[in-house]
Enzyme design. Structure first.
Site, PDB file in Angstrom:
ATOM      1  CB  THR A  77      23.946  64.410  15.927  1.00 40.22           C
ATOM      2  OG1 THR A  77      23.874  65.280  17.065  1.00 40.22           O
ATOM      3  CG2 THR A  77      25.398  64.353  15.445  1.00 40.22           C
TER       4      THR A  77
ATOM      5  CB  SER B 107      12.580  67.709  20.194  1.00 44.25           C
ATOM      6  OG  SER B 107      12.161  67.110  19.002  1.00 44.25           O
ATOM      7  CG  ASN B 108      13.585  63.612  18.299  1.00 46.48           C
ATOM      8  OD1 ASN B 108      12.867  63.279  19.221  1.00 46.48           O
ATOM      9  ND2 ASN B 108      13.126  64.150  17.195  1.00 46.48           N
ATOM     10  CB  CYS B 109      19.597  66.702  19.458  1.00 48.16           C
ATOM     11  SG  CYS B 109      21.154  66.691  18.626  1.00 48.16           S
ATOM     12  CG  PHE B 110      19.597  62.215  23.250  1.00 48.82           C
ATOM     13  CD1 PHE B 110      18.662  62.590  24.199  1.00 48.82           C
ATOM     14  CD2 PHE B 110      19.168  61.507  22.139  1.00 48.82           C
ATOM     15  CE1 PHE B 110      17.344  62.233  24.072  1.00 48.82           C
ATOM     16  CE2 PHE B 110      17.830  61.149  22.009  1.00 48.82           C
ATOM     17  CZ  PHE B 110      16.923  61.517  22.974  1.00 48.82           C
TER      18      PHE B 110
END
Lengths: 95, 123, 112
Positions: C66, C109-112
């Site tokens: 983001t 892949s590092n998005c929450f």
């Protein structure tokens, strides 16, 4: 603000030599797993103000005799490992 | 932003870029930590310096180019990249041959960075 | 396996989260079909963001999470567009996830 360095590879890997480059006065080095094979090399290059340890169970498992470690490396069991972790501000595991 | 609660997290990568998952795993950890707005040091030691070499073309071995991701790190606000100068020199590399600008430092500086860190990961 | 049916009957395989399994299957038509399922009607404002994302992926090989996504749009399209609120209006839900999907990129892949 001391650091506990753990090493889990033999001295043919760069784990020990890299650790020795950045370990400083007040730090400790603990040999675990295959790192205990590096104990004789570590005895030969003691660092000023750096305490040295090896995990007893890993020495025994590999047939290494704790009594031959001279006085420079102390052995600790798993409880001693936990104590060391608690006594330092951070851990760096070299593998 | 929550800078007052941010921790200093240091990542030390010591592996070559291809043939195993370590270099990629370390990069993924850096990117994930960056999302949480932590202060990040990214240190390349030993064979880890090979990850930074210019001119990688891993499509020849069906791998993704890790070095391409390093140039995106400023967007993740990861701006503090360090290499151990001796490790670079031992491998016949210099800073001009690297894909991104890095601080080329002595082991003493790396020791200080570790001391100033809340958490250190090595891969 | 999930798939996307195109009007010309072609079937495009998708992963479990609805992202393209193979980036080379992407085309503007695929993006429009993916958008229609959300539903979003793609306008020039959407397309310029998708182009920025695709160019970023080509250069760096990562789908931005983001915050880097917002910074990337600010860098390439200007600070009036590089804002969460603007991007959220274009790509409802999590804009980084939605826009990556429409651009044919893997899930960040590092998005929450």
């Amino acid at each position: 603000m001391s650091t506990l360095h753990t090493i889990n590879k033999t001295s043919t890997h760069s784990a020990l030599s890299s650790c020795l480059k950045v370990a400083r006065n007040g730090d400790s080095i603990l040999l675990i797993e295959d790192g205990v094979y590096a104990s004789s090399q570590l005895c030969q290059s003691p660092l000023e103000g750096v305490a040295l340890y090896a995990l007893h169970e890993d020495l025994l498992a590999r047939g290494l005799d704790a009594s031959t470690l001279s006085g420079t490396i102390k052995t600790v069991d798993y409880n001693g490992f936990v104590d060391l972790v608690c006594q330092h501000q951070r851990c760096v595991s070299w593998s | 932003m929550s800078t007052n609660t941010a921790k200093t997290i240091t990542f030390i990568t010591r592996s070559t870029p291809y043939g195993h998952g370590q270099a990629k795993a370390c990069l993924d950890m850096v990117l994930s930590a960056a999302v949480f707005e932590q202060k990040i040091n990214f240190i390349f030691m030993d064979d880890g310096v090979w990850q930074l070499k210019k001119g990688q073309a891993p499509s020849h071995i069906d791998a993704k180019d890790l070095s391409a991701a390093f140039t995106a790190l400023p967007l993740y606000e990861v701006n503090d990249l360090y290499v151990n100068a001796n490790d670079l020199q031992e491998r016949g590399l210099n800073c001009e041959e690297l894909v991104v600008p890095v601080h080329s430092v002595q082991a003493n500086t790396i020791a200080e960075l570790i001391r100033e860190s809340d958490v250190v990961f090595t891969l | 396996m999930r798939s996307l049916q195109l009007p010309n009957k072609a079937s495009i395989p998708l992963d479990k989260d609805g992202y393209l399994r193979d980036m080379s299957n992407w085309s503007p038509e695929v993006a429009e079909q993916l958008a229609a399922a959300i539903p979003i009607t793609l306008t020039p404002a959407h397309w310029e963001v998708l182009e920025v994302l695709r160019a970023f992926y080509q250069t760096h090989g990562i789908s931005p999470a983001t915050r880097p996504f917002v910074k990337l749009v600010a860098r390439d399209l200007g600070s009036d567009k590089g804002r969460s609120i603007y991007l959220m209006k274009l790509f409802p839900g999590n804009p980084a996830l939605t826009a990556s999907k429409l651009a044919g990129l893997p899930r960040p892949s590092n998005c929450f």
